[in-house]
Design a protein around this motif. Structure first.
Motif, short mmCIF file in Angstrom:
data_model
loop_
_atom_site.label_atom_id
_atom_site.label_comp_id
_atom_site.label_asym_id
_atom_site.label_seq_id
_atom_site.Cartn_x
_atom_site.Cartn_y
_atom_site.Cartn_z
N ARG A 17 -13.77 -2.83 -10.53
CA ARG A 17 -12.53 -2.75 -9.73
C ARG A 17 -12.42 -3.94 -8.78
O ARG A 17 -11.34 -4.48 -8.58
N LEU A 18 -13.54 -4.33 -8.17
CA LEU A 18 -13.52 -5.51 -7.31
C LEU A 18 -13.06 -6.73 -8.10
O LEU A 18 -12.21 -7.50 -7.65
N GLU A 20 -11.34 -6.87 -10.81
CA GLU A 20 -9.94 -6.73 -11.23
C GLU A 20 -8.98 -7.25 -10.17
O GLU A 20 -7.92 -7.76 -10.49
N HIS A 21 -9.37 -7.15 -8.91
CA HIS A 21 -8.48 -7.55 -7.82
C HIS A 21 -8.69 -8.98 -7.35
O HIS A 21 -8.04 -9.42 -6.39
N VAL A 22 -9.58 -9.71 -8.01
CA VAL A 22 -9.77 -11.12 -7.68
C VAL A 22 -8.59 -11.91 -8.25
O VAL A 22 -8.26 -11.79 -9.43
N THR A 23 -7.95 -12.70 -7.41
CA THR A 23 -6.83 -13.51 -7.87
C THR A 23 -7.33 -14.84 -8.41
O THR A 23 -8.43 -15.29 -8.05
N GLU A 26 -8.48 -17.25 -5.84
CA GLU A 26 -9.75 -17.00 -5.16
C GLU A 26 -10.97 -17.47 -5.96
O GLU A 26 -12.07 -17.51 -5.42
N ARG A 80 -11.46 -11.44 -17.79
CA ARG A 80 -10.85 -10.22 -17.25
C ARG A 80 -10.97 -9.04 -18.21
O ARG A 80 -10.99 -7.89 -17.78
N ALA A 132 -16.93 -8.76 -2.81
CA ALA A 132 -16.02 -8.16 -1.84
C ALA A 132 -15.86 -9.04 -0.61
O ALA A 132 -14.74 -9.29 -0.15
N THR A 135 -13.81 -12.22 -1.27
CA THR A 135 -12.38 -12.05 -1.59
C THR A 135 -11.66 -11.15 -0.59
O THR A 135 -10.51 -10.78 -0.81
N GLN A 137 -12.16 -7.99 0.21
CA GLN A 137 -11.91 -6.62 -0.24
C GLN A 137 -12.83 -5.64 0.50
O GLN A 137 -13.95 -5.99 0.88
N TYR A 139 -15.44 -2.62 0.64
CA TYR A 139 -16.55 -2.36 -0.27
C TYR A 139 -17.37 -1.18 0.21
O TYR A 139 -17.93 -1.21 1.30
#
Length: 195
Positions: A17-18, A20-23, A26, A80, A132, A135, A137, A139
């Motif tokens: 999940r972490l 998945e949210h990395v752009t 980043e 991804r 985390a 980026t 996020q 955690y």
């Protein structure tokens, strides 16, 4: 699953999940690992997921023989899709009680299955924290994995003043368990990304 010391599935899903949210923006950013950008941490996680999946299966070969020091950690265009799949396969492989017994190999090192399982839990918890922090996020690692990793690192620290990622960073005894584990690993729990 009561026959295994730890189900890696919950922590593997947290790491997925972490990721998945990395752009894309980043990917080149810094991490608590000074020599690793975010893309390299992701590449390392992908590589270790495959290596430790094969170590659990006792499917020894190129993936289990390659030292992480010599492997180039980076991601390809399909990361991804590849990373969550590899993390799922890793967790499934370690749900087999046989993974935790006998000898196996990872990173070119022969080790008992139970130690290999502890090492991969450590990799997932600590590199999850790296990702985390790098980026921005939130955690919260899996509590069972965090406890196992802390105990593993505390036992290792009794024999050496180095964690797997560098010298142990002193952390107050009353600090949160995650901060204490991060310090034992050789990371500074106060690390923040440059903005």
């Amino acid at each position: 699953m009561t026959d295994i010391p730890l189900d890696l599935g919950p922590q593997a899903r947290i790491v997925a999940r972490l990721a998945e949210h990395v752009t894309d923006d980043e990917l080149a950013g810094g991490t608590p690992c000074p020599e690793y950008a975010v893309r390299a941490v992701l590449g390392h996680i992908l590589g270790l997921a495959v290596a430790f999946r094969d170590a659990a299966r006792k499917d020894l070969g190129v993936t289990t023989d390659t030292s992480p020091d010599t492997a180039v950690s980076d991601i390809g265009p399909g990361w991804r899709e590849e990373l969550p799949k590899a993390l799922d396969e890793l967790a499934d492989a370690w749900r087999d009680p046989a993974a935790w017994t006998g000898m196996t190999r990872a990173g070119g090192v022969d080790l008992p299955g139970e130690v290999a399982g502890a090492v991969v839990a450590d990799e997932l918890v600590i590199h999850g924290w790296d990702l985390a922090r790098a980026t921005g996020q939130d955690y919260t690692p899996d509590p069972a994995a965090l406890r196992a990793v802390h105990d593993f690192l505390a036992a290792a620290a009794e024999e050496s003043d180095r964690g797997p990622f560098g010298p142990v960073v002193p952390v107050p005894d009353d600090a949160p368990l995650l901060d204490r584990a991060v310090g034992l690993s050789g990371r500074d729990p106060g690390w923040t990304r440059s903005v």
